[in-house]
Scaffold this motif. Structure first.
Motif, PDB file in Angstrom:
ATOM      1  N   UNK A 170     -38.615  81.497  98.301  1.00 18.08           N
ATOM      2  CA  UNK A 170     -38.984  80.826  97.052  1.00 18.08           C
ATOM      3  C   UNK A 170     -39.524  79.423  97.301  1.00 18.08           C
ATOM      4  N   UNK A 171     -38.845  78.691  98.197  1.00 16.41           N
ATOM      5  CA  UNK A 171     -39.251  77.314  98.485  1.00 16.41           C
ATOM      6  C   UNK A 171     -40.622  77.288  99.156  1.00 16.41           C
ATOM      7  N   UNK A 172     -40.857  78.213 100.098  1.00 15.86           N
ATOM      8  CA  UNK A 172     -42.141  78.234 100.803  1.00 15.86           C
ATOM      9  C   UNK A 172     -43.277  78.534  99.823  1.00 15.86           C
ATOM     10  N   UNK A 173     -43.080  79.590  99.023  1.00 14.33           N
ATOM     11  CA  UNK A 173     -44.103  79.944  98.031  1.00 14.33           C
ATOM     12  C   UNK A 173     -44.309  78.803  97.039  1.00 14.33           C
ATOM     13  N   UNK A 174     -43.198  78.215  96.604  1.00 18.40           N
ATOM     14  CA  UNK A 174     -43.279  77.105  95.654  1.00 18.40           C
ATOM     15  C   UNK A 174     -44.075  75.942  96.226  1.00 18.40           C
ATOM     16  N   UNK A 175     -43.788  75.573  97.467  1.00 20.90           N
ATOM     17  CA  UNK A 175     -44.507  74.476  98.114  1.00 20.90           C
ATOM     18  C   UNK A 175     -45.985  74.783  98.251  1.00 20.90           C
TER      19      UNK A 175
ATOM     20  N   UNK B 245     -38.301  79.186  82.007  1.00 23.22           N
ATOM     21  CA  UNK B 245     -37.776  80.143  81.036  1.00 23.22           C
ATOM     22  C   UNK B 245     -37.818  81.553  81.618  1.00 23.22           C
ATOM     23  N   UNK B 246     -38.953  81.895  82.241  1.00 18.42           N
ATOM     24  CA  UNK B 246     -39.078  83.224  82.845  1.00 18.42           C
ATOM     25  C   UNK B 246     -38.080  83.426  83.977  1.00 18.42           C
ATOM     26  N   UNK B 247     -37.883  82.377  84.784  1.00 15.12           N
ATOM     27  CA  UNK B 247     -37.007  82.519  85.955  1.00 15.12           C
ATOM     28  C   UNK B 247     -35.524  82.513  85.614  1.00 15.12           C
ATOM     29  N   UNK B 248     -35.152  81.721  84.613  1.00 16.89           N
ATOM     30  CA  UNK B 248     -33.727  81.465  84.392  1.00 16.89           C
ATOM     31  C   UNK B 248     -33.210  81.988  83.055  1.00 16.89           C
ATOM     32  N   UNK B 249     -34.020  82.800  82.322  1.00 16.52           N
ATOM     33  CA  UNK B 249     -33.591  83.145  80.959  1.00 16.52           C
ATOM     34  C   UNK B 249     -32.335  83.994  80.931  1.00 16.52           C
ATOM     35  N   UNK B 250     -32.123  84.811  82.001  1.00 10.39           N
ATOM     36  CA  UNK B 250     -30.891  85.603  82.023  1.00 10.39           C
ATOM     37  C   UNK B 250     -29.677  84.700  82.178  1.00 10.39           C
ATOM     38  N   UNK B 251     -28.683  84.856  81.381  1.00  6.37           N
ATOM     39  CA  UNK B 251     -27.455  84.070  81.229  1.00  6.37           C
ATOM     40  C   UNK B 251     -27.651  82.589  81.009  1.00  6.37           C
TER      41      UNK B 251
ATOM     42  N   UNK C 113     -31.349  70.591  91.598  1.00  7.98           N
ATOM     43  CA  UNK C 113     -30.739  70.919  90.306  1.00  7.98           C
ATOM     44  C   UNK C 113     -31.275  70.040  89.173  1.00  7.98           C
ATOM     45  N   UNK C 114     -31.500  68.762  89.475  1.00  4.33           N
ATOM     46  CA  UNK C 114     -31.975  67.820  88.453  1.00  4.33           C
ATOM     47  C   UNK C 114     -33.391  68.186  88.003  1.00  4.33           C
ATOM     48  N   UNK C 115     -34.247  68.520  88.968  1.00  5.93           N
ATOM     49  CA  UNK C 115     -35.638  68.854  88.625  1.00  5.93           C
ATOM     50  C   UNK C 115     -35.696  70.164  87.834  1.00  5.93           C
ATOM     51  N   UNK C 116     -35.024  71.180  88.355  1.00  5.62           N
ATOM     52  CA  UNK C 116     -35.080  72.483  87.688  1.00  5.62           C
ATOM     53  C   UNK C 116     -34.439  72.407  86.304  1.00  5.62           C
ATOM     54  N   UNK C 117     -33.338  71.666  86.185  1.00  2.45           N
ATOM     55  CA  UNK C 117     -32.692  71.547  84.877  1.00  2.45           C
ATOM     56  C   UNK C 117     -33.520  70.743  83.874  1.00  2.45           C
ATOM     57  N   UNK C 118     -34.429  69.892  84.359  1.00  2.30           N
ATOM     58  CA  UNK C 118     -35.356  69.251  83.427  1.00  2.30           C
ATOM     59  C   UNK C 118     -36.222  70.321  82.760  1.00  2.30           C
TER      60      UNK C 118
ATOM     61  N   UNK D 224     -43.685  73.692  91.061  1.00  2.35           N
ATOM     62  CA  UNK D 224     -42.634  72.679  90.974  1.00  2.35           C
ATOM     63  C   UNK D 224     -41.287  73.310  90.602  1.00  2.35           C
ATOM     64  N   UNK D 225     -41.307  74.320  89.724  1.00  4.23           N
ATOM     65  CA  UNK D 225     -40.052  74.974  89.342  1.00  4.23           C
ATOM     66  C   UNK D 225     -39.563  75.896  90.462  1.00  4.23           C
ATOM     67  N   UNK D 226     -40.494  76.605  91.106  1.00  2.96           N
ATOM     68  CA  UNK D 226     -40.099  77.504  92.188  1.00  2.96           C
ATOM     69  C   UNK D 226     -39.527  76.726  93.378  1.00  2.96           C
TER      70      UNK D 226
END
Lengths: 176, 186
Positions: free
Chosen positions: A120-125, A170-176, B36-41, B96-98
């Motif tokens: 996830x971090x690599x793709x995100x970067x 929203x798409x990534x974290x909407x569950x729970x 956590x701070x960035x994603x929670x924003x 940025x979120x990923x």
């Protein structure tokens, strides 16, 4: 408790003081070196440096993008390295140096697997810098430096990036 | 005095290093070197990022507007080419979120030992390479669509500078008072 901790050791400072500090840093760079604060151009120059080593310097010299963003040591290199040094010293003083592989909010949603997080971090970067270079700046160059000059480009970037981030989260974290 | 210093002079390089160090300290202590701070924003659970950015924009912007009026500072406006700026920003928001960091805060996270941020930084380098090789194909077409030039909001809207700052200060004040003060886990 927190009254007893000296500000040098405090893990967090007041966000308004931090924001004001960054604003004042902007004054200094505009006044002293006639430059805005920025970060992503330098990262793409490091990409050029990597390509120089891996693919030969002609590949970089012939590339239309790196022609205008020549990878060489200079002002923005020191800005990036300085940022790293400042963060390291700050974390040393507040005992916040930690070899974190999976941050807690990620772990709650996607589990403790470091490989999943690394992917996830690599793709995100990858996506992040691709977008920053297409837009011509990132959170610092457009979001802060551009917006504070009331640049149309800065505000368009800031608002669009924020909206895109909200939808992604929203798409990534909407569950729970 | 030879102000401003050239960015290639020793004085200019010293300024860069010192400003960088302070920037790194501020980002770290602001808490934005924390995933956590960035994603929670972006999940609207922690508004630290907006508090820092809005304060930086207002303090920085009012100061620079005054310095500009006094003839002490020049503006550096990036061109508003809407197709690449909007598309790039849409892509950037996903990244940025990923990743959980932007380039500057990513550097902070790398320097404070976060291993996943180091992997993310390698992703950034790869993304920079991919972009450099994509650029020749889009530089004459897509990169020029919707070019409004190096414009500022006061000029294109006709609303005076002072009104923009007053308005932004009011919006920021309201947000600062009413947004929740929850903090993300370290």
């Amino acid at each position: 408790m927190s009254e007893k901790t000296s500000w040098i050791r405090q893990k967090r400072w007041n966000p308004y003081l931090v924001g004001a500090g960054i604003g004042i840093l902007s004054w200094l760079v505009f006044l002293l070196v006639d430059k805005p604060l920025g970060m992503s151009t330098e990262v793409s120059k490091w990409s050029g440096a990597v390509t120089c080593v891996a693919g030969g310097s002609e590949t970089v010299a012939e590339n239309a993008y790196w022609k205008d963003h020549t990878p060489k040591f200079g002002y923005s290199t020191l800005l990036l390295l300085g940022t790293a040094v400042g963060a390291f010293v700050s974390a040393l003083a507040s005992r916040d140096l930690k070899a974190e592989a999976v941050p807690s909010v990620w772990a709650e949603h996607f589990g403790r697997s470091p490989w999943k997080r690394f992917l996830g971090a690599f793709l995100g970067g990858f996506i992040l810098i691709f977008g920053a270079r297409m837009a011509g700046g990132c959170t610092s160059g457009h979001g802060i430096s551009g917006s504070l000059q009331l640049a149309l480009s800065g505000w368009v970037f800031f608002l669009t990036m924020f909206a895109s981030g909200l939808l992604t989260a929203w798409l990534m974290f909407r569950k729970r | 005095m030879g102000l401003p210093f050239s960015t290639s002079s020793t004085a200019g390089l010293v300024v860069a290093a010192l400003v960088g160090v302070v920037f790194g300290v501020l980002l770290h202590r602001g808490g934005v070197g924390n995933y956590n701070v960035i994603v929670n924003q972006f999940r609207l659970k922690d508004f630290t990022v907006l508090r820092i950015m809005f304060t930086a924009i207002i303090v920085g912007g009012v100061g620079i507007a005054l310095f500009h009026k006094a003839g002490l500072a020049a503006f550096h406006i990036k061109p508003a080419v809407l197709a690449p700026v909007i598309t790039g920003a849409l892509i950037f928001g996903v990244g940025m979120v990923l990743l959980g960091y932007c380039p500057g805060t990513g550097v902070v996270a790398v320097a404070t030992g976060r291993i996943h941020a180091m992997v993310g930084f390698l992703g950034m380098l790869a993304g920079g390479i991919a972009y450099a090789f994509t650029f020749p194909a889009i530089q004459d077409g897509f990169m020029k669509i919707g070019d409004f030039g190096k414009v500022r909001l006061p000029e294109i809207t006709g609303i005076p500078e002072v009104a923009w700052w007053a308005g932004l200060a009011v919006i920021a004040g309201i947000l600062f008072v009413f947004l929740p003060k929850t903090r993300s886990p370290e």
